[in-house]
Design a protein around this motif. Structure first.
Motif, PDB file in Angstrom:
ATOM      1  N   ILE A  95      28.568 -31.916 -48.306  1.00  0.00           N
ATOM      2  CA  ILE A  95      28.042 -31.505 -46.994  1.00  0.00           C
ATOM      3  C   ILE A  95      27.510 -32.730 -46.252  1.00  0.00           C
ATOM      4  O   ILE A  95      27.745 -32.899 -45.050  1.00  0.00           O
ATOM      5  CB  ILE A  95      26.954 -30.431 -47.157  1.00  0.00           C
ATOM      6  CG1 ILE A  95      27.575 -29.119 -47.665  1.00  0.00           C
ATOM      7  CG2 ILE A  95      26.220 -30.194 -45.833  1.00  0.00           C
ATOM      8  CD1 ILE A  95      26.545 -28.096 -48.135  1.00  0.00           C
ATOM      9  N   TYR A 124      32.434 -28.214 -39.137  1.00  0.00           N
ATOM     10  CA  TYR A 124      32.186 -27.211 -40.176  1.00  0.00           C
ATOM     11  C   TYR A 124      32.558 -27.775 -41.545  1.00  0.00           C
ATOM     12  O   TYR A 124      33.467 -28.610 -41.659  1.00  0.00           O
ATOM     13  CB  TYR A 124      33.063 -25.970 -39.969  1.00  0.00           C
ATOM     14  CG  TYR A 124      32.776 -25.156 -38.735  1.00  0.00           C
ATOM     15  CD1 TYR A 124      31.887 -24.076 -38.766  1.00  0.00           C
ATOM     16  CD2 TYR A 124      33.412 -25.453 -37.535  1.00  0.00           C
ATOM     17  CE1 TYR A 124      31.637 -23.325 -37.631  1.00  0.00           C
ATOM     18  CE2 TYR A 124      33.168 -24.706 -36.394  1.00  0.00           C
ATOM     19  CZ  TYR A 124      32.279 -23.642 -36.448  1.00  0.00           C
ATOM     20  OH  TYR A 124      32.040 -22.903 -35.317  1.00  0.00           O
ATOM     21  N   VAL A 125      31.877 -27.262 -42.568  1.00  0.00           N
ATOM     22  CA  VAL A 125      32.379 -27.357 -43.934  1.00  0.00           C
ATOM     23  C   VAL A 125      32.843 -25.968 -44.356  1.00  0.00           C
ATOM     24  O   VAL A 125      32.326 -24.957 -43.874  1.00  0.00           O
ATOM     25  CB  VAL A 125      31.321 -27.883 -44.926  1.00  0.00           C
ATOM     26  CG1 VAL A 125      31.027 -29.346 -44.671  1.00  0.00           C
ATOM     27  CG2 VAL A 125      30.038 -27.056 -44.869  1.00  0.00           C
ATOM     28  N   LYS A 126      33.835 -25.950 -45.240  1.00  0.00           N
ATOM     29  CA  LYS A 126      34.387 -24.671 -45.677  1.00  0.00           C
ATOM     30  C   LYS A 126      34.420 -24.597 -47.205  1.00  0.00           C
ATOM     31  O   LYS A 126      34.715 -25.585 -47.875  1.00  0.00           O
ATOM     32  CB  LYS A 126      35.803 -24.469 -45.127  1.00  0.00           C
ATOM     33  CG  LYS A 126      36.354 -23.059 -45.408  1.00  0.00           C
ATOM     34  CD  LYS A 126      37.735 -22.862 -44.814  1.00  0.00           C
ATOM     35  CE  LYS A 126      38.815 -23.440 -45.706  1.00  0.00           C
ATOM     36  NZ  LYS A 126      38.951 -22.684 -46.983  1.00  0.00           N
ATOM     37  N   CYS A 137      22.915 -26.585 -45.016  1.00  0.00           N
ATOM     38  CA  CYS A 137      23.712 -26.850 -43.812  1.00  0.00           C
ATOM     39  C   CYS A 137      22.836 -26.814 -42.568  1.00  0.00           C
ATOM     40  O   CYS A 137      22.988 -27.664 -41.667  1.00  0.00           O
ATOM     41  CB  CYS A 137      24.854 -25.842 -43.703  1.00  0.00           C
ATOM     42  SG  CYS A 137      26.223 -26.140 -44.846  1.00  0.00           S
ATOM     43  N   TRP A 172      28.931 -23.735 -41.677  1.00  0.00           N
ATOM     44  CA  TRP A 172      29.836 -23.505 -42.786  1.00  0.00           C
ATOM     45  C   TRP A 172      30.501 -22.144 -42.653  1.00  0.00           C
ATOM     46  O   TRP A 172      30.028 -21.259 -41.946  1.00  0.00           O
ATOM     47  CB  TRP A 172      29.096 -23.586 -44.132  1.00  0.00           C
ATOM     48  CG  TRP A 172      28.180 -22.410 -44.417  1.00  0.00           C
ATOM     49  CD1 TRP A 172      26.902 -22.229 -43.967  1.00  0.00           C
ATOM     50  CD2 TRP A 172      28.480 -21.253 -45.215  1.00  0.00           C
ATOM     51  NE1 TRP A 172      26.388 -21.038 -44.422  1.00  0.00           N
ATOM     52  CE2 TRP A 172      27.329 -20.424 -45.193  1.00  0.00           C
ATOM     53  CE3 TRP A 172      29.598 -20.842 -45.930  1.00  0.00           C
ATOM     54  CZ2 TRP A 172      27.279 -19.204 -45.882  1.00  0.00           C
ATOM     55  CZ3 TRP A 172      29.555 -19.628 -46.619  1.00  0.00           C
ATOM     56  CH2 TRP A 172      28.399 -18.830 -46.581  1.00  0.00           C
TER      57      TRP A 172
END
Length: 278
Positions: free
Chosen positions: A25, A35-37, A87, A94
Motif C-alpha cells: 500500500i 487505488y490498490v486492489k 488506506c 482500495w
C-alpha cells in the motif's frame, strides 16, 4: 486525453501477511496511484473440488494441499478492517475482485467505489449479476471469447449501464506478441458507452503506458516488493520502480498529448526569426 485511473493490483502478493500488504500500500501511495486492489474468495465456494488435494509449494516454504494454501491466503474481516484503516491513513482507496457471491456480500461491509469480476469468473452469470447489483463494476476479459464478453457485458448493463471493461491477457506473465492492445481501440469504437481499460500481466511497465496512449481509461498493473518472492503472481508483477515509471509516464503523457490545434509557440519564435527572418 483524459487521465486514466491507475490501479495497483496487490492481489495475493501479500503472501497472507498484513505487514507485506501495508508495505505494498505504501509503494502504491508513494507512486501516486488511485487505488490498490485485493482479491476476495470464499475458498471452498470458488475452488474446483478436484484441485483441493493437489500439492502446492507455498510462499512459506511448505508443501500443502491447494485448498489449505488458498485458505491461509485469505484475509479475515478484521484484517480487511486494518487494510481499510491503513488506506485511509495514507490517503489511498482500495477495492477487490470478488470470486463468488459470499465475497460480494463480504465486501459490502465497506463503501467501495468498485468491485471487479476477475477474468476467470466472467462466465459465472450469477456472480456477474450479483456484482453489478451491489457495486459499480469492473469486468476483466482475459481468457474469454467475444461472445462470452458480450454476454457478461449485457448482464452487467441491465443493472449498471456504464461499467469498466478491461482488456486483459491471462498468462502470467503475458507475452508481448499476444497482448493485442489494438483491441482497446476496437472496444472503444464498438462499445462507446463503456469505460475501456487494460489489465496488465506483463513484466514490463511499457504496455500499460502504451495502453494509456491508446486511450485506456483504467490501467491496472500487479505490484510486488520483489519479483523473486515466492508466490504465483510475483513474477508477473512490477516492482516499486516499475510502478513509479508507469505513473510518471502516464502523467507525462497528458502533458505531451496537448490539444488538437496548431499554433506557433513562444518558444519557437527565436528559431522562426533566425531561420525565416520573420
Amino acid at each position: 486525453m483524459n487521465k486514466p485511473i491507475v490501479v495497483a493490483e496487490i492481489g495475493i502478493n501479500h503472501n497472507s501477511s498484513i505487514d507485506i500488504a501495508k508495505k505494498l500500500i505504501d509503494v502504491a501511495s508513494n507512486a501516486g496511484v488511485c487505488y490498490v486492489k485485493f482479491q476476495k474468495r470464499s475458498v471452498r465456494d470458488s475452488t474446483p473440488q478436484d484441485q483441493w488435494d493437489v500439492p502446492k509449494n507455498t510462499p512459506w516454504g511448505t508443501v500443502e494441499p491447494y485448498i489449505s494454501y488458498r485458505e491461509k491466503m485469505e484475509f479475515s474481516l478484521e484484517q480487511y478492517e486494518q487494510i481499510d484503516s491503513y488506506c485511509k491513513q495514507v490517503g489511498i482507496k482500495w477495492f477487490a475482485s470478488a470470486w463468488d457471491i459470499p465475497s460480494v456480500e463480504f465486501l459490502s461491509h465497506w463503501d467501495l467505489d468498485f468491485v471487479k469480476i476477475p477474468s476467470a469468473k466472467l462466465t459465472d452469470d450469477s456472480l456477474v449479476v450479483a456484482c453489478a447489483k451491489t457495486f459499480p463494476t469492473i469486468l476483466s476479459t482475459g481468457m474469454s471469447t467475444r461472445d462470452e464478453i458480450q454476454r457478461a457485458k449485457f448482464l452487467i448493463q441491465r443493472e449498471s449501464p456504464n461499467p469498466y471493461l478491461l482488456h486483459c491477457h491471462s498468462a502470467y506473465p503475458s507475452p508481448d506478441s499476444e497482448l493485442n492492445l489494438a483491441l482497446i481501440l476496437e472496444y472503444k469504437k464498438r462499445w462507446p458507452e463503456l469505460y475501456i481499460g487494460f489489465s496488465s500481466h506483463s513484466v514490463s511497465p511499457f504496455p500499460a503506458i502504451y495502453a494509456a496512449a491508446w486511450g485506456a481509461e483504467m490501467i491496472e498493473v500487479h505490484v510486488t516488493l520483489d519479483r523473486a518472492m515466492s508466490g504465483s503472481d510475483h513474477a508477473a508483477s512490477l516492482e516499486p520502480h516499475g510502478l513509479q515509471l508507469v505513473v510518471r509516464e502516464i502523467n507525462r503523457l497528458q502533458e505531451i498529448w496537448g490539444q488538437p490545434e496548431k499554433k506557433v509557440w513562444d518558444s519557437e519564435l527565436k528559431a522562426r526569426k533566425r531561420l525565416r527572418g520573420k
